[in-house]
Scaffold this active site. Structure first.
Site, PDB file in Angstrom:
ATOM      1  N   THR A 108       0.846  -1.200   0.000  1.00  7.64           N
ATOM      2  CA  THR A 108       0.000   0.000   0.000  1.00  7.64           C
ATOM      3  C   THR A 108       0.874   1.240   0.000  1.00  7.64           C
ATOM      4  O   THR A 108       1.943   1.246   0.582  1.00  7.64           O
ATOM      5  CB  THR A 108      -0.956   0.034   1.216  1.00  7.64           C
ATOM      6  OG1 THR A 108      -1.921  -0.981   1.092  1.00  7.64           O
ATOM      7  CG2 THR A 108      -1.666   1.357   1.383  1.00  7.64           C
TER       8      THR A 108
ATOM      9  N   ARG B  40     -12.893  -9.183  -2.562  1.00  6.43           N
ATOM     10  CA  ARG B  40     -12.455  -8.614  -1.278  1.00  6.43           C
ATOM     11  C   ARG B  40     -11.995  -7.163  -1.461  1.00  6.43           C
ATOM     12  O   ARG B  40     -11.270  -6.822  -2.390  1.00  6.43           O
ATOM     13  CB  ARG B  40     -11.301  -9.442  -0.708  1.00  6.43           C
ATOM     14  CG  ARG B  40     -10.818  -8.989   0.671  1.00  6.43           C
ATOM     15  CD  ARG B  40      -9.622  -8.059   0.584  1.00  6.43           C
ATOM     16  NE  ARG B  40      -9.012  -7.795   1.886  1.00  6.43           N
ATOM     17  CZ  ARG B  40      -8.057  -6.900   2.094  1.00  6.43           C
ATOM     18  NH1 ARG B  40      -7.584  -6.191   1.102  1.00  6.43           N
ATOM     19  NH2 ARG B  40      -7.577  -6.712   3.290  1.00  6.43           N
ATOM     20  N   VAL B  41     -12.452  -6.316  -0.587  1.00  8.08           N
ATOM     21  CA  VAL B  41     -12.014  -4.921  -0.569  1.00  8.08           C
ATOM     22  C   VAL B  41     -11.476  -4.639   0.828  1.00  8.08           C
ATOM     23  O   VAL B  41     -12.077  -5.061   1.824  1.00  8.08           O
ATOM     24  CB  VAL B  41     -13.193  -3.989  -0.916  1.00  8.08           C
ATOM     25  CG1 VAL B  41     -12.848  -2.542  -0.638  1.00  8.08           C
ATOM     26  CG2 VAL B  41     -13.598  -4.154  -2.380  1.00  8.08           C
ATOM     27  N   GLY B  42     -10.344  -3.966   0.905  1.00 11.86           N
ATOM     28  CA  GLY B  42      -9.724  -3.689   2.202  1.00 11.86           C
ATOM     29  C   GLY B  42     -10.109  -2.339   2.764  1.00 11.86           C
ATOM     30  O   GLY B  42     -11.141  -1.761   2.414  1.00 11.86           O
ATOM     31  N   ASP B  43      -9.272  -1.825   3.643  1.00  9.78           N
ATOM     32  CA  ASP B  43      -9.555  -0.551   4.312  1.00  9.78           C
ATOM     33  C   ASP B  43      -9.201   0.666   3.457  1.00  9.78           C
ATOM     34  O   ASP B  43      -9.720   1.759   3.689  1.00  9.78           O
ATOM     35  CB  ASP B  43      -8.765  -0.462   5.628  1.00  9.78           C
ATOM     36  CG  ASP B  43      -7.260  -0.533   5.381  1.00  9.78           C
ATOM     37  OD1 ASP B  43      -6.833  -1.413   4.604  1.00  9.78           O
ATOM     38  OD2 ASP B  43      -6.519   0.293   5.944  1.00  9.78           O
TER      39      ASP B  43
ATOM     40  N   THR C 294      -1.885   1.667   6.658  1.00 12.77           N
ATOM     41  CA  THR C 294      -1.433   0.469   5.935  1.00 12.77           C
ATOM     42  C   THR C 294      -1.365  -0.704   6.902  1.00 12.77           C
ATOM     43  O   THR C 294      -0.988  -0.527   8.051  1.00 12.77           O
ATOM     44  CB  THR C 294      -0.059   0.708   5.268  1.00 12.77           C
ATOM     45  OG1 THR C 294       0.438  -0.557   4.810  1.00 12.77           O
ATOM     46  CG2 THR C 294       0.958   1.327   6.210  1.00 12.77           C
ATOM     47  N   GLY C 295      -1.757  -1.869   6.416  1.00 13.25           N
ATOM     48  CA  GLY C 295      -1.712  -3.056   7.275  1.00 13.25           C
ATOM     49  C   GLY C 295      -2.863  -3.986   6.982  1.00 13.25           C
ATOM     50  O   GLY C 295      -3.388  -4.003   5.857  1.00 13.25           O
TER      51      GLY C 295
ATOM     52  N   GLY D 229      -6.123  -4.874   6.465  1.00 12.23           N
ATOM     53  CA  GLY D 229      -7.273  -4.022   6.207  1.00 12.23           C
ATOM     54  C   GLY D 229      -8.495  -4.318   7.047  1.00 12.23           C
ATOM     55  O   GLY D 229      -9.194  -3.398   7.496  1.00 12.23           O
TER      56      GLY D 229
END
Ligand code: ASP
Length: 350
Positions: free
Chosen positions: A220, A248-251, A271-272, A274
């Site tokens: 990221t 899948r969608v992250g943060d 970052t990390g 999500g």
């Protein structure tokens, strides 16, 4: 990893910066004139960037560590020049993130990680601290600069978040650049995906691909900035996590989780892992601690990373309206850089 683009603009920016540095204190803007002492005067502008939290090893080949430092330095220089010349925080964070999206060393745009089925899908968001306007895209393929698409969503539609085919159709209608799938691929990411597949095959119990915790798929990119007008902005862009499941969608495209900016309090990019950042609404929680608890920037960031999240979950970059910068993480590494109008210019990996 060959064929890394070297924008012509960057060497020119270094030249221009060299000039600024040579002129030194004589060129200090009035906004930096000390009130009572140099320590108390806030910097006229400030920027922090990240290239992802993860577990980069200190044993990583020297050439790779140097290449990462060089790329971060170029991105930071771009932000520095934009802000020093009076550009907006919003322009700075978008342009810096777009540069990192083109850089195959980072998990965003070109060089992003592979999904479980060997594709590359992008998530990105941008937020303007002036009026809390925001734009985001999730699960998008083929768009060269997802962060620019996010900014178009913010400026050209009444909406905040576009996903999948609708987001791609909007990108086409805006005339944004698309690249063929292979343009985004790198050997390194393919090897990581193959390694991830081997581990999945070993784990018969796995019903869904799980993100590896050893950092093979972290990444990221993000930026937060304060400009000379006192405005804040934040931007985040990612390919997500190696082997992420279909859809899948992250943060990163979730405003309040991976990105947040409010001129009154803070601009944040995360970052990390999500999923952890989503359930703790990390970026907004940092703003909330400042707003409601009266926490300082450092205290708010540390509180969320240490009280809400678990060790190893990731990292945060944040800037306050006074130009304080905090870059904090609980992973072994977070690729990062910080610069301000007082002459600070730092790039770190660990
Ligand atoms: N937060 C990103 C995601 O979960 C990944 C990362 O920052 O490395 O999609």
């Amino acid at each position: 990893m060959s064929g890394r683009p070297r924008p012509v603009v960057v060497p020119m920016l270094f030249l221009s910066l060299g000039l600024v540095a040579a002129l030194g204190a004589a060129c200090r803007p009035a906004a930096e004139a000390p009130a009572t002492s140099a320590e108390q005067a806030p910097p006229a502008w400030a920027i922090a960037i990240h290239g992802g939290a993860g577990s980069l090893s200190r044993d990583e080949p020297k050439e790779r560590r140097e290449a990462l430092r060089r790329s971060l330095g170029e991105a930071l220089t771009l932000g520095q020049v934009i802000l020093d010349e009076g550009g907006s925080a919003l322009d700075a964070v978008e342009k810096v993130v777009a540069l990192l999206e083109d850089d195959p060393l980072f998990n965003a745009g070109r060089g992003a990680v592979f999904t479980s089925d060997g594709r590359i899908t992008f998530d990105a968001s941008i937020m303007d601290g002036r009026d809390l306007s925001a734009g985001a895209v999730g699960f998008v393929e083929g768009v060269r600069h997802p962060i620019t698409l996010a900014r178009r969503v913010m400026r050209r539609t009444p909406h905040v978040l576009f996903v999948g085919r609708g987001a791609e159709a909007f990108a086409k209608s805006e005339g944004l650049e698309f690249m063929p799938a292979e343009w985004f691929w790198t050997d390194r990411r393919r090897r990581q995906w193959e390694e991830w597949q081997r581990r999945q095959a070993d784990d018969q119990a796995a019903r869904h691909p799980a993100p590896p915790d050893d950092g093979i798929g972290f990444g990221t990119v993000g930026a937060v900035a304060l400009d000379r007008e006192g405005h804040l902005a934040a931007a985040t862009s990612t390919g997500g996590i190696t082997g992420k499941a279909w859809g899948r969608v992250g943060d990163s495209p979730i405003v309040g989780a991976g990105t947040y900016a409010d001129d009154r309090f803070v601009a944040v990019s995360c970052t990390g892992k999500g999923e952890r950042f989503i359930v703790h609404a990390v970026a907004h929680e940092i703003a909330a601690r400042i707003r409601h608890d009266g926490a300082g920037l450092e205290e708010a960031v540390a509180g969320v990373l240490e009280e809400d999240l678990a060790p190893g979950d990731g990292g945060v970059i944040a800037v306050s309206p006074r130009g304080e910068l905090v870059l904090r993480f609980t992973t072994p590494s977070m690729l990062r850089g910080a610069a301000d109008a007082r002459g600070r210019f730092e790039v770190e990996l660990f």
